[in-house]
Write a protein that holds these residues in place. Structure first.
Motif, short mmCIF file in Angstrom:
data_model
loop_
_atom_site.label_atom_id
_atom_site.label_comp_id
_atom_site.label_asym_id
_atom_site.label_seq_id
_atom_site.Cartn_x
_atom_site.Cartn_y
_atom_site.Cartn_z
N GLU A 162 0.82 -1.20 0.00
CA GLU A 162 0.00 0.00 0.00
C GLU A 162 0.86 1.26 0.00
OE1 GLU A 162 -2.77 -0.34 3.24
OE2 GLU A 162 -4.17 -1.47 1.99
N GLY A 163 1.97 1.25 0.72
CA GLY A 163 2.87 2.41 0.71
C GLY A 163 3.44 2.67 -0.68
N ILE A 164 3.83 1.62 -1.38
CA ILE A 164 4.34 1.78 -2.75
C ILE A 164 3.22 2.28 -3.67
CG2 ILE A 164 5.23 0.50 -4.74
CD1 ILE A 164 6.76 -1.25 -2.69
N MET A 165 2.00 1.77 -3.48
CA MET A 165 0.89 2.23 -4.31
C MET A 165 0.58 3.71 -4.08
SD MET A 165 -1.64 -1.08 -4.16
CE MET A 165 -2.91 -0.38 -5.18
N VAL A 166 0.73 4.18 -2.84
CA VAL A 166 0.52 5.60 -2.56
C VAL A 166 1.57 6.43 -3.28
CG1 VAL A 166 0.64 7.36 -0.74
CG2 VAL A 166 -0.67 5.27 -0.36
N LEU A 167 2.85 6.02 -3.18
CA LEU A 167 3.92 6.77 -3.81
C LEU A 167 3.86 6.71 -5.34
CD1 LEU A 167 6.89 5.87 -1.44
CD2 LEU A 167 5.62 8.03 -1.58
N ALA A 168 3.31 5.62 -5.88
CA ALA A 168 3.20 5.47 -7.33
C ALA A 168 1.95 6.15 -7.88
CB ALA A 168 3.20 3.99 -7.71
N LYS A 169 1.17 6.81 -7.03
CA LYS A 169 -0.04 7.53 -7.42
C LYS A 169 -1.09 6.61 -8.04
CE LYS A 169 2.31 11.91 -8.05
NZ LYS A 169 2.57 13.04 -8.94
N SER A 170 -1.30 5.48 -7.42
CA SER A 170 -2.33 4.55 -7.85
C SER A 170 -3.70 5.23 -7.71
CB SER A 170 -2.29 3.29 -6.99
OG SER A 170 -3.38 2.47 -7.26
N PRO A 171 -4.61 5.00 -8.67
CA PRO A 171 -5.92 5.66 -8.60
C PRO A 171 -6.69 5.35 -7.32
CG PRO A 171 -5.63 4.65 -10.75
CD PRO A 171 -4.47 4.23 -9.92
N SER A 172 -6.50 4.19 -6.72
CA SER A 172 -7.21 3.86 -5.49
C SER A 172 -6.63 4.57 -4.27
CB SER A 172 -7.22 2.36 -5.27
OG SER A 172 -5.92 1.87 -5.22
N PHE A 173 -5.45 5.18 -4.41
CA PHE A 173 -4.83 5.89 -3.29
C PHE A 173 -4.57 7.35 -3.63
CE2 PHE A 173 -3.84 1.50 -2.26
CZ PHE A 173 -4.15 1.46 -0.92
N GLU A 174 -5.38 7.94 -4.54
CA GLU A 174 -5.19 9.36 -4.87
C GLU A 174 -5.82 10.28 -3.85
OE1 GLU A 174 -6.80 9.91 -8.74
OE2 GLU A 174 -4.94 9.35 -9.73
N ARG A 175 -6.85 9.82 -3.17
CA ARG A 175 -7.61 10.67 -2.25
C ARG A 175 -7.71 10.03 -0.88
NH1 ARG A 175 -10.19 14.53 -5.18
NH2 ARG A 175 -10.21 14.18 -7.43
N ASP A 176 -7.91 10.88 0.14
CA ASP A 176 -8.11 10.35 1.48
C ASP A 176 -9.58 10.00 1.68
OD1 ASP A 176 -9.35 12.79 1.83
OD2 ASP A 176 -7.97 13.52 3.36
N ALA A 177 -9.96 9.64 2.89
CA ALA A 177 -11.32 9.20 3.16
C ALA A 177 -12.34 10.32 3.01
CB ALA A 177 -11.41 8.63 4.58
N HIS A 178 -11.90 11.58 3.07
CA HIS A 178 -12.79 12.72 2.94
C HIS A 178 -12.87 13.22 1.49
CE1 HIS A 178 -13.03 12.80 7.26
NE2 HIS A 178 -11.70 12.79 7.32
N GLY A 179 -12.21 12.55 0.57
CA GLY A 179 -12.25 12.95 -0.83
C GLY A 179 -11.22 13.98 -1.22
N ARG A 180 -10.36 14.37 -0.30
CA ARG A 180 -9.32 15.36 -0.62
C ARG A 180 -8.15 14.67 -1.32
NH1 ARG A 180 -9.66 17.22 5.47
NH2 ARG A 180 -8.72 15.18 5.56
N PRO A 181 -7.64 15.24 -2.39
CA PRO A 181 -6.48 14.61 -3.05
C PRO A 181 -5.24 14.76 -2.16
CG PRO A 181 -7.08 16.66 -4.15
CD PRO A 181 -8.13 16.41 -3.10
N LEU A 182 -4.39 13.73 -2.16
CA LEU A 182 -3.13 13.81 -1.41
C LEU A 182 -2.23 14.82 -2.10
CD1 LEU A 182 -2.46 10.04 -0.68
CD2 LEU A 182 -3.41 11.76 0.85
N ARG A 183 -1.57 15.64 -1.32
CA ARG A 183 -0.70 16.65 -1.92
C ARG A 183 0.70 16.08 -2.12
NH1 ARG A 183 1.91 19.33 2.64
NH2 ARG A 183 0.83 18.58 4.47
N ASP A 184 1.35 16.54 -3.15
CA ASP A 184 2.69 16.03 -3.49
C ASP A 184 3.76 16.67 -2.66
OD1 ASP A 184 1.91 14.21 -5.41
OD2 ASP A 184 1.74 15.78 -6.91
#
Length: 184
Positions: A162-184
């Motif tokens: 999951e950590g690698i998927m977050v860093l690779a900008k996987s579509p399932s890990f683009e946003r947090d639970a509130h719908g906000r996009p993760l900032r780079d």
């Protein structure tokens, strides 16, 4: 043999209820209503034809004849995007854009921070807590701790992936639970 017990009819005699209505008559003395009318001679106030309460149309109207304030309704009765899931690439939090919705507080988490914590502390679900997914985070930490760390290799690999998927900008890990996009 003798007489039957009190309260029971004798054999061969049917039970007669003194309060029963004669056969074929409504017990309240009302005639059956014709199709499209209610029992007391009134028109159906909603004008519905479908026995399940659905009206035909484009889906923009509620079952009560009013226009939906949210635009086109989903087939499940909720407005499009009401669950907070982006629909077809919608930008931003879908539920925050609706009128009357409470604004989401706080700011988005850093993608790098969430990814690194997922890689190193993924067995404890720290990255899931940061993203707002507390239920999955609790599952990860409880599986690790309650198994007395015998299942920690599994949860460590789970967090690493999951950590690698977050860093690779996987579509399932683009946003947090509130719908906000993760900032780079």
């Amino acid at each position: 043999m003798g007489a039957p017990p009190a309260g029971r009819p004798a054999p061969g005699q049917g039970a007669q209820d003194p309060f029963a209505a004669p056969a074929g008559q409504d017990p309240f003395g009302q005639a059956a209503a014709p199709a499209g009318q209610e029992a007391y001679g009134q028109q159906d106030p909603y004008g519905q034809q479908d026995p399940y309460g659905q009206q035909g149309g484009s889906g923009d109207a509620s079952p009560y004849g009013q226009a939906s304030p949210y635009g086109q309704a989903s087939p499940y009765g909720a407005p499009a995007g009401a669950q907070g899931f982006p629909q077809d690439g919608a930008q931003g939090a879908a539920h925050a854009a609706q009128p009357g919705a409470a604004p989401v507080q706080g700011e988005a988490q850093s993608r790098v921070l969430v990814g690194v914590l997922g890689i190193f502390f993924g067995a404890f679900g720290v990255h899931r807590f940061l993203m707002g997914y507390t239920a999955i985070g609790l599952v990860q930490v409880l599986v690790t701790v309650l198994s007395r760390f015998t299942l920690s290799p599994i949860t460590t690999i789970w967090g690493l992936v999951e950590g690698i998927m977050v860093l690779a900008k996987s579509p399932s890990f683009e946003r947090d639970a509130h719908g906000r996009p993760l900032r780079d």
